[in-house]
Design a protein around this motif. Structure first.
Motif, mmCIF file in Angstrom:
data_model
loop_
_atom_site.group_PDB
_atom_site.id
_atom_site.type_symbol
_atom_site.label_atom_id
_atom_site.label_comp_id
_atom_site.label_asym_id
_atom_site.label_seq_id
_atom_site.Cartn_x
_atom_site.Cartn_y
_atom_site.Cartn_z
ATOM 1 N N ALA A 69 0.805 -1.221 0.000
ATOM 2 C CA ALA A 69 0.000 0.000 0.000
ATOM 3 C C ALA A 69 0.842 1.278 0.000
ATOM 4 C CB ALA A 69 -0.964 -0.010 1.190
ATOM 5 N N PRO A 70 1.940 1.358 0.759
ATOM 6 C CA PRO A 70 2.742 2.589 0.712
ATOM 7 C C PRO A 70 3.297 2.888 -0.680
ATOM 8 C CG PRO A 70 3.289 1.310 2.668
ATOM 9 C CD PRO A 70 2.432 0.439 1.811
ATOM 10 N N LEU A 71 3.735 1.853 -1.386
ATOM 11 C CA LEU A 71 4.245 2.075 -2.744
ATOM 12 C C LEU A 71 3.142 2.583 -3.647
ATOM 13 C CD1 LEU A 71 6.600 0.327 -1.595
ATOM 14 C CD2 LEU A 71 6.813 -0.682 -3.882
ATOM 15 N N THR A 72 1.969 1.960 -3.560
ATOM 16 C CA THR A 72 0.848 2.370 -4.397
ATOM 17 C C THR A 72 0.441 3.803 -4.091
ATOM 18 O OG1 THR A 72 0.046 0.075 -4.419
ATOM 19 C CG2 THR A 72 -1.502 1.790 -5.081
ATOM 20 N N HIS A 73 0.408 4.158 -2.822
ATOM 21 C CA HIS A 73 0.016 5.507 -2.408
ATOM 22 C C HIS A 73 0.983 6.542 -2.972
ATOM 23 C CE1 HIS A 73 -0.210 8.932 0.463
ATOM 24 N NE2 HIS A 73 -1.497 8.673 0.416
ATOM 25 N N ARG A 74 2.262 6.299 -2.816
ATOM 26 C CA ARG A 74 3.254 7.264 -3.321
ATOM 27 C C ARG A 74 3.197 7.348 -4.839
ATOM 28 N NH1 ARG A 74 9.434 8.273 -1.337
ATOM 29 N NH2 ARG A 74 8.268 8.673 0.585
ATOM 30 N N TRP A 75 2.998 6.211 -5.491
ATOM 31 C CA TRP A 75 2.944 6.195 -6.961
ATOM 32 C C TRP A 75 1.714 6.939 -7.468
ATOM 33 C CZ3 TRP A 75 -0.687 3.396 -10.069
ATOM 34 C CH2 TRP A 75 -0.380 3.378 -11.421
ATOM 35 N N LEU A 76 0.572 6.739 -6.820
ATOM 36 C CA LEU A 76 -0.654 7.392 -7.267
ATOM 37 C C LEU A 76 -0.581 8.905 -7.108
ATOM 38 C CD1 LEU A 76 -3.450 5.009 -5.915
ATOM 39 C CD2 LEU A 76 -2.977 5.533 -8.306
ATOM 40 N N LEU A 77 -0.069 9.363 -5.977
ATOM 41 C CA LEU A 77 -0.069 10.792 -5.682
ATOM 42 C C LEU A 77 1.080 11.543 -6.351
ATOM 43 C CD1 LEU A 77 -1.091 10.873 -1.916
ATOM 44 C CD2 LEU A 77 -2.530 11.041 -3.949
ATOM 45 N N ARG A 78 2.165 10.837 -6.684
ATOM 46 C CA ARG A 78 3.319 11.453 -7.351
ATOM 47 C C ARG A 78 3.917 12.599 -6.538
ATOM 48 N NH1 ARG A 78 0.573 12.032 -13.360
ATOM 49 N NH2 ARG A 78 1.046 9.949 -14.136
ATOM 50 N N THR A 79 3.753 12.550 -5.237
ATOM 51 C CA THR A 79 4.271 13.632 -4.410
ATOM 52 C C THR A 79 5.767 13.486 -4.142
ATOM 53 O OG1 THR A 79 3.581 12.368 -2.464
ATOM 54 C CG2 THR A 79 2.077 14.073 -3.262
ATOM 55 N N LEU A 80 6.240 12.242 -4.078
ATOM 56 C CA LEU A 80 7.647 11.969 -3.808
ATOM 57 C C LEU A 80 8.121 10.862 -4.744
ATOM 58 C CD1 LEU A 80 7.501 11.963 0.095
ATOM 59 C CD2 LEU A 80 8.627 13.693 -1.328
ATOM 60 N N PRO A 81 9.423 10.790 -5.020
ATOM 61 C CA PRO A 81 9.940 9.768 -5.931
ATOM 62 C C PRO A 81 9.703 8.357 -5.397
ATOM 63 C CG PRO A 81 11.569 11.497 -5.544
ATOM 64 C CD PRO A 81 10.475 11.708 -4.551
ATOM 65 N N LEU A 82 9.427 7.454 -6.297
ATOM 66 C CA LEU A 82 9.278 6.046 -5.961
ATOM 67 C C LEU A 82 10.598 5.366 -6.308
ATOM 68 C CD1 LEU A 82 7.244 3.952 -4.913
ATOM 69 C CD2 LEU A 82 6.579 3.525 -7.279
ATOM 70 N N THR A 83 11.358 4.985 -5.289
ATOM 71 C CA THR A 83 12.722 4.499 -5.491
ATOM 72 C C THR A 83 12.955 3.158 -4.798
ATOM 73 O OG1 THR A 83 13.526 5.597 -3.489
ATOM 74 C CG2 THR A 83 13.537 6.897 -5.550
ATOM 75 N N HIS A 84 14.087 2.533 -5.136
ATOM 76 C CA HIS A 84 14.484 1.299 -4.448
ATOM 77 C C HIS A 84 14.717 1.563 -2.969
ATOM 78 C CE1 HIS A 84 16.078 -0.946 -8.270
ATOM 79 N NE2 HIS A 84 14.777 -0.703 -8.309
ATOM 80 N N ALA A 85 15.311 2.698 -2.651
ATOM 81 C CA ALA A 85 15.586 3.015 -1.248
ATOM 82 C C ALA A 85 14.285 3.100 -0.450
ATOM 83 C CB ALA A 85 16.360 4.330 -1.143
ATOM 84 N N TYR A 86 13.274 3.668 -1.072
ATOM 85 C CA TYR A 86 11.978 3.757 -0.396
ATOM 86 C C TYR A 86 11.391 2.365 -0.195
ATOM 87 C CZ TYR A 86 7.117 4.898 0.599
ATOM 88 O OH TYR A 86 5.880 4.971 1.185
ATOM 89 N N ALA A 87 11.482 1.513 -1.205
ATOM 90 C CA ALA A 87 10.973 0.141 -1.088
ATOM 91 C C ALA A 87 11.672 -0.593 0.051
ATOM 92 C CB ALA A 87 11.155 -0.604 -2.405
ATOM 93 N N ASP A 88 12.991 -0.440 0.143
ATOM 94 C CA ASP A 88 13.746 -1.089 1.232
ATOM 95 C C ASP A 88 13.279 -0.576 2.587
ATOM 96 O OD1 ASP A 88 15.154 -2.367 -0.741
ATOM 97 O OD2 ASP A 88 17.011 -1.226 -0.456
ATOM 98 N N SER A 89 13.020 0.731 2.662
ATOM 99 C CA SER A 89 12.573 1.324 3.922
ATOM 100 C C SER A 89 11.201 0.803 4.328
ATOM 101 C CB SER A 89 12.537 2.849 3.788
ATOM 102 O OG SER A 89 12.096 3.459 4.973
ATOM 103 N N VAL A 90 10.315 0.630 3.345
ATOM 104 C CA VAL A 90 8.985 0.086 3.634
ATOM 105 C C VAL A 90 9.105 -1.312 4.238
ATOM 106 C CG1 VAL A 90 6.876 -0.798 2.560
ATOM 107 C CG2 VAL A 90 7.733 1.461 1.937
#
Length: 204
Positions: free
Chosen positions: A171-192
């Motif tokens: 859900a966090p990845l989908t939320h960030r991707w839908l809103l386009r407010t912040l970059p969707l990156t590998h680092a973010y995925a690792d943090s999730v």
């Protein structure tokens, strides 16, 4: 003289169907969902409009089937096995899969159709249900199976619901991707993954 063979209608239908799939995906990427029409898809594919309406009731249905076919072909080309990796290192396995999800969501080939289907599924409940059934549910079940295996191995808490735990990951990845407010990156995925597992891992 050898008798001539009758045209293979099934092969011709397969070629036409693939041409329609490719045309729909190309037009969505180039012009967006709103500007894509059945007439445009037919012209791009080199078929009659009636051919499309014989197989699909709407452009949304065309796109859903085209995108499902695209996802299956991409998985076959990549040689991806069914199921999530299970190396014994749950965090590493989840990070590998979520990074691949990030790459797919950022790929224009997938991003346009995915956004179009997501948006149209909100206003068209029937399409939304088909999108969830054909594309989303099978992917979610792969996560559930992997998390349940980790639970049975004593890596995850026994009291968690694997289906709910999946949502903490995707859900966090989908939320960030839908809103386009912040970059969707590998680092973010690792943090999730790291944050989710803080609440999911069994006490050691």
């Amino acid at each position: 003289m050898a008798p001539s063979k009758a045209p293979d209608s099934s092969r011709r239908s397969d070629r036409s169907r693939r041409a329609i799939h490719d045309a729909a995906l190309a037009l969505i990427a180039e012009a967006g969902y709103g500007r894509t029409t059945i007439e445009g898809i037919a012209a791009r594919a080199g078929v009659g409009k009636q051919t499309i309406y014989r197989w699909w009731p709407s452009k949304a249905a065309v796109l859903l089937e085209a995108f499902t076919d695209l996802a299956e072909r991409a998985a076959e080309a990549a040689g991806e096995p069914r199921g999530l990796p299970d190396t014994g290192d749950l965090a590493a396995d989840l990070k590998r899969v979520l990074r691949a999800t990030v790459d797919e969501l950022n790929d224009p080939v997938f991003e346009g159709p995915t956004r179009a289907l997501t948006a149209e599924g909100i206003v068209d409940p029937e399409l939304g249900a088909q999108f969830a059934e054909k594309l989303l549910a099978p992917q979610v079940q792969l996560y559930v199976t992997r998390l349940r295996a980790a639970q049975e191995a004593g890596q995850l808490r026994a009291d968690i619901d694997p289906r709910v735990a999946v949502e903490l990951l995707i859900a966090p990845l989908t939320h960030r991707w839908l809103l386009r407010t912040l970059p969707l990156t590998h680092a973010y995925a690792d943090s999730v993954v790291d944050h989710a597992l803080c609440g999911l891992l069994a006490d050691r």
